[in-house]
Structures are given as structure tokens and as C-alpha cells.
Design an enzyme around this catalytic site. Structure first.
Site, short mmCIF file in Angstrom:
data_model
loop_
_atom_site.label_atom_id
_atom_site.label_comp_id
_atom_site.label_asym_id
_atom_site.label_seq_id
_atom_site.Cartn_x
_atom_site.Cartn_y
_atom_site.Cartn_z
N ASP A 1 1.27 -1.13 -0.16
CA ASP A 1 -0.28 0.19 -0.10
C ASP A 1 0.98 1.23 0.36
OD1 ASP A 1 -1.54 2.48 0.78
OD2 ASP A 1 -2.28 1.25 2.26
N THR B 1 -3.42 5.53 -2.97
CA THR B 1 -4.14 6.75 -3.63
C THR B 1 -3.52 7.54 -4.06
OG1 THR B 1 -3.23 7.94 -1.28
CG2 THR B 1 -4.82 6.72 -0.78
#
Length: 529
Positions: A285, A311
Site C-alpha cells: 500500500d 490513493t
């Protein structure tokens, strides 16, 4: 008031023009060809029935006839007012928030300032279209241009991270980072399968399986069995030896690299070796550091991981969205492309946010520019300058420094906590966040603060300015220490009530710090609309 291409720009707060030294140059900060000297604006509607110009592309006026958007029927009518006319209350709140961002030192490591071009795409007609499914496989008609956009975004995503399209695929529809992570879990795990991620108090993320002895806090820990790995508290670095020992006993199906408050790089080769030894998938991540990864200023997780999520609004400096990258060859017998795409839709999401995908495509194009790479290098060098000055001032940093975009300051040796410091700094227009440090007992009153460099680097700050930031923070910490000594009561609620009361004896010092911070910050322009 200055009229521009059918729009009127007005306001009371001027921003400086962007200088050529800035790392995020904006050509034509004004709307539709206005002067580069802009003001916080409310926009009067253009009542012309013909487009005066294309605000997205900046091209000359078109010949497309657009009637005034007004419909009338049985006692009803619709006039397409602008925001200032339609809802001045919301317009006022937005203007106040823009003013706050302009005047404040924005140091939250997960925040950034995106560009005018990204904002134009996000605020476009793309928001009107439903497009459940993938390009060429939609559940609605009228998606030929949405397909074109999403395919472009996918290509740019792979290019931004120098990935071979024959070996890697990407889904650009996740709504943000946590949904992207849960979509991966849904794709490759069964309920109650075992996962390992960095513990939240040691810099990990909620979505990596955080739980306490009394409560399964994250949805990830509710549906899957979670065992954290941690830092070596003596060094502030991930304890890979203990990770290996625990993984050998726990036998996770998924090991997660990545963090939300870890100032160092991950040892991907070591994590790959551990994952292979226990038969686990390895996922990274990279939400915080995706911009740094794209610019190759930190280690590359794609060389070792099976799946990479991110993100798009942090160091990547795009809109608020998410992406999932996956290897195309089967891994542990799983076709990741099919499993992940099905987990996104129809598994956990409906129609994608096409306006976000449009903004992401714009952002990813910028990520391939030389200016973007220079920006990411400055993010790292600015953070190191900040860390160096903080250590000169006597602060203890978790791990003793930083390799990336953030520093984690342990305030416990000073006898103070992050919650109190965060409050005083916020009152002085310095925005950062309290954060757990290894050994903390409470997430609400943690022992540290997290400070990030991406946002103010976007505004043009260099190493000298980040040294000044460290000095401002130090001054705020000193005020916090004095305030803590003066308050009657030991609870955090007592402190908050004391410092916000009209009789707070140190308010003049706080306001003086705020005045100097804002004078310093407003010398630099704010990107975007």
C-alpha cells in the site's frame, strides 16, 4: 471587478503570482485568460447563449450553441445558477476554507494541493455519467467517451510507474485507498483468512487489520484474522526478524507492506523472501509515497510485490481516488486481473466516479514530466532539512530521521503529548496531526506528531523555509509546555477548555506566532481554482 470571458472574478484576498522558481508552475492562474494575479473568487453566470471559450482546454470560442439551461413545466422551473447565487452559504464556507489553506502551514503528511487542471476535470460534466463495468463492458449505453477516458487513464497509470502492460494491469475505479485495500482482500482472501500488516501504533494503517485486545477496530480485522508486525522500538525500524518468525508461526495468506506514519523505506526483497517462505501474497500500500515511487526517489515495490494499491491525492498530487495494480500472470493459482476487477465491480462498488478518473488521468500525465520528478526530489530534501533542524533543537525522531516525505516526532521525552501540541499549533495556523509512536497506550492522546513536506513543497517552499517551519513548531511546543503547567486538571479536556477560554494567559504569544506564520505563508501562492 475584472470581467473575463463571460465570467466575473471578485473577492478580497489576493494571492501572489507564481514565480519561475516554484516547483508547481501554473500558466494563467486567472480564469479564461485573466491576469496571473487572482483573487479568491465567486463567479457570476455567463448568460450568453454561445460558449465564450473552453475553460477546460483554454481553446478559442466554439461555434456550439448552448441555450440557457432553463426548463419550465407544470409549475416548475430550473435555472442553472452558479454556486454564489444558488447557495451563498456553501460558497462562503468554501471561501473560508480556501482562506485557511492559503494562510496556514499545511503539514499533514497525507495532504497536498492539486492543480487547477485536475480541479477542472473533477468539476466537469464527467460527473453526470453512469458507467458500471469496465471499458467495452458497460451496463449502460453512451459510454464511448468514458471508455476512451478510462483506457487513457489506465495507460497513463502504467506509464507513470514505468510498468510493462504485458506484465501489469491496473484498475483506476477505486474510490480511495481503504476501499482499494478491501477490494484486494475480497479478491484474494476468504473470510477469516490470515493477514499481517504493520501495527497502527507503529506507523501502520487502519485498513491493514488494526484491532485492540477489546475491539476489532477496522473492518479488515472483523472479516479477516489479523496479526500485526511491529518496529524494533530501539531503532524505530521495521523488525523484519520478528516479522519472519511470526509469519512462520501464523502462516498468513497475505503480508502487507506500507504505512501511514513510517519515515523509512521498506525492505521489499526481505518481505518477498518471507512471503514466499510461508506461501503468502505480498501487497504494498504505497498511498503515502506513490509520487515518490513514480519519480524513483524511493525503492520500487513493483519489483517484488504481487499487488500494489495507492490513493491518488497525497504525494501523487491528484484527485481523491485510488488505484490497484496487479500482476497479469497468475499468482498462487489466482488470476489477479479477473479477481480484482470483479471485486471492484460488482463486488464492492457500483458506478465509478468518472470525474475523478478524469482528474487522475491529468495528474498521471503530469507525473511523467521532469518538473514532477524535481518536485519529488524536493519533497525528500525538504523533509530531511526539517528533520535535521528538529534534531538540532533537541527533538527525538522515530528512526532518527527520514527517507521520504514525513517525520515522526516523539514528544514524550519533553513530558508533552501530540494532542496538546496539535491544538496550540492549530491555533497558530500550523496544521499537522497528533500521531501514535511506538509504545503509546492511547490513540486519542498519543505521544507524537507527524509532519509532512508534500503540500508546502507544492507551494514553492525550499529547505530554508522548512528550517523556518521547524523553528515555528518549536515555538509552539514551548507555548504548549507552559500552558500545560498552567492548567488546573490533568485531562486533555481540561487543557482544551483552558486554551480556548477568553482568559487564556498565553493567547498573545499564540496570536503573535500566528501572525508571523501567516505573513510567512502568504508569500507563496496556492494552486488550483
Amino acid at each position: 471587478m475584472q470581467a473575463c470571458s463571460g465570467f466575473a472574478v471578485m473577492g478580497s484576498i489576493q494571492q501572489p503570482v507564481w514565480t519561475k522558481e516554484s516547483v508547481f508552475p501554473l500558466k494563467g492562474l486567472g480564469v479564461g485568460g485573466c491576469s496571473n494575479l487572482v483573487k479568491f473568487s465567486s463567479v457570476k453566470p455567463c448568460r450568453s447563449s454561445q460558449l465564450e471559450g473552453n475553460l477546460v482546454s483554454g481553446r478559442p470560442p466554439t461555434s456550439v450553441f448552448v441555450p440557457e439551461p432553463k426548463t419550465e413545466g407544470a409549475g416548475s422551473s430550473f435555472v442553472d445558477y452558479n454556486l454564489s447565487e444558488s447557495d451563498p452559504e456553501v460558497r462562503t464556507i468554501i471561501d473560508k476554507e480556501k482562506n485557511r489553506q492559503f494562510r496556514s502551514l499545511e503539514l499533514i503528511a497525507s495532504e497536498n494541493f492539486t492543480s487547477r487542471a485536475v480541479m477542472e476535470a473533477v468539476g466537469s460534466c464527467l460527473t453526470n455519467k453512469y458507467s458500471e463495468g469496465l471499458p467495452g463492458k458497460r451496463y449502460y449505453g453512451g459510454n464511448e467517451f468514458i471508455d476512451e477516458l478510462e483506457v487513457l487513464c489506465q495507460k497513463r497509470a502504467l506509464a507513470a510507474f514505468s510498468l510493462d502492460a504485458k506484465k501489469w494491469g491496473v484498475n483506476v475505479q477505486p474510490l480511495s485507498g481503504s476501499p482499494a485495500n478491501f477490494e484486494v482482500y475480497t479478491a484474494i482472501l476468504n473470510p477469516h483468512d490470515r493477514i499481517m500488516g504493520l501495527d497502527l501504533p507503529h506507523g501502520g494503517h487502519l485498513s491493514h487489520g488494526f484491532m485492540t485486545p477489546k475491539r476489532r477496530v477496522s473492518g479488515t480485522s472483523i472479516y479477516f484474522e489479523s496479526m500485526p508486525y511491529r518496529l524494533d522500538e530501539s531503532t524505530g525500524l521495521v523488525d523484519y526478524d520478528m516479522l519472519e518468525k511470526t509469519a512462520t508461526l501464523f502462516r498468513p495468506k497475505l503480508i502487507i507492506a506500507g504505512a501511514s506514519a513510517y519515515p523509512r523505506d521498506f525492505d521489499y526483497p526481505r518481505m518477498r523472501k518471507i512471503a514466499d517462505a510461508v506461501g503468502a501474497f505480498l501487497m504494498m500500500d504505497m498511498a503515502h509515497i506513490s509520487g515518490l515511487v513514480s519519480a524513483a526517489v524511493v525503492a520500487n515495490p513493483f519489483d517484488y510485490c504481487d499487488i500494489v494499491t495507492t490513493t491518488t491525492h497525497k504525494s501523487l498530487r491528484g484527485p481523491r481516488g485510488g488505484m490497484i495494480f496487479f500482476r497479469k500472470d497468475p499468482v498462487l493459482g489466482v488470476d489477479l486481473e479477473s479477481a480484482i476487477n470483479n471485486a471492484v465491480f460488482p463486488g464492492l462498488q457500483g458506478g465509478p466516479h468518472n470525474h475523478t478518473i478524469g482528474g487522475l488521468a491529468v495528474c498521471l500525465k503530469n507525473a511523467k514530466s521532469p518538473e514532477f520528478k524535481a518536485y519529488q526530489n524536493k519533497v525528500v530534501s525538504n523533509c530531511r532539512a526539517l528533520a535535521s533542524r528538529l534534531m538540532e533543537l533537541g527533538y527525538k525522531l522515530v528512526s532518527g530521521g527520514s527517507d521520504n516525505h514525513l517525520v515522526l516526532v516523539d514528544l514524550r521525552p519533553l513530558g508533552i503529548d501530540g494532542a496538546r501540541v496539535e491544538k496550540i499549533l492549530d491555533m497558530a495556523s500550523i496544521t499537522l496531526n497528533k500521531n501514535s509512536v511506538p509504545g503509546d497506550k492511547s490513540a486519542l492522546v498519543p505521544g507524537g506528531i507527524r509532519i509532512g513536506s508534500p503540500a508546502m513543497t507544492t507551494r514553492g517552499f525550499g529547505e530554508d523555509e522548512f528550517v523556518s517551519i521547524a523553528n515555528f513548531i518549536h515555538e509552539g511546543v514551548q507555548i504548549t509546555l507552559e500552558a500545560k503547567k498552567s492548567v488546573s486538571g490533568s485531562k486533555i479536556q481540561d487543557f482544551m477548555k483552558f486554551v480556548t477560554s477568553p482568559d487564556f494567559p498565553l493567547i498573545d504569544r499564540v496570536l503573535d506566532l500566528q501572525r508571523r506564520v501567516e505573513a510567512f505563508t502568504t508569500r507563496f501562492p496556492l494552486p488550483g481554482l
